[in-house]
Design a protein around this motif. Sequence first.
Motif: not given
Length: 288
Positions: A180-209
């Motif tokens: 909305e801010k950029t549509k109204n012509g207001k300047p911004s230092f950072f360009e924000m990208k549309k947030p999307e779901p992100q994949t979290i990857t973990a490596w776990y060890t069952s040797e420490i339960p």
Amino acid sequence: MKNISKFCLLLFSATLFGQDFYGKVEYQTIQNKSKKEAVSISKESEKESAKDALAGIDKEAFEEAMKKAFQKNYLLTFNKNEALFEEVVALEKPNPTQGGISVSISMSGDGDKYMNTKDKISYTEEDIFGDEFVIKDSLPKIAWEISNETKIIGDYNCVKATYTEPVSKNDLEAYERYQEKTKNGKPSFFEMKKPEPQTITAWYTSEIPVSFGPNGVWGLPGLILQLENENYIYFCTKVSIKNNETVKIKIPNSGKVISKKEYEKYEKKMQKQMEDNDGPIMIREIKN
């Protein structure tokens, strides 16, 4: 044969950790450059408005501050039912080569995080422009998908697991305000990208339960030794376990205790008050 070996490993772990114990895991982080950046410098037509914000700030100092913002050290202390994840902050010597100006960049989400798997509760420190809070919430349910992929981290056999983290309501609304801010012509230092779901990857060890991991992530049948999200890769550098001993895990208490719902309401209010829409990055000049 593989199932027998896995059963023997679980039996060994259960025997080893059947008594009182506690452990400490040291993690380091690096920037996850394989992921798309959520925030980037605005297009050429909008960069003029950013010059004043960076006037007088040394470019090399700024780049070094960005690098340090992603390279951090953390400590996870845990017993059977509780864990505390906290940043290990080292004192820095003043750098006289910057002409009396030092540059630091802070990233949100570095507050202490406490988890209790017995009571299914968490306490998380957060800071919004100097206002300190401790968010009390139930432990989130994480729909892990455990794969057949394995690797060795240090002395431990690890298994890969992933889950998809949805976009939060506050992040989505912040992006809509930015549009909305950029549509109204207001300047911004950072360009924000549309947030999307992100994949979290973990490596776990069952040797420490224990079901703990870095940054408040939990829910796997073993300790998480490596974690990847949109911004960071957390990798384990040291593990120490002490049997027949226990340790008191402290609950964060550096701010006002509020619910997650109350915090999100306050966060939304403060986001709306931000005029520059710089997002989670804050640039500070400290003149000596």
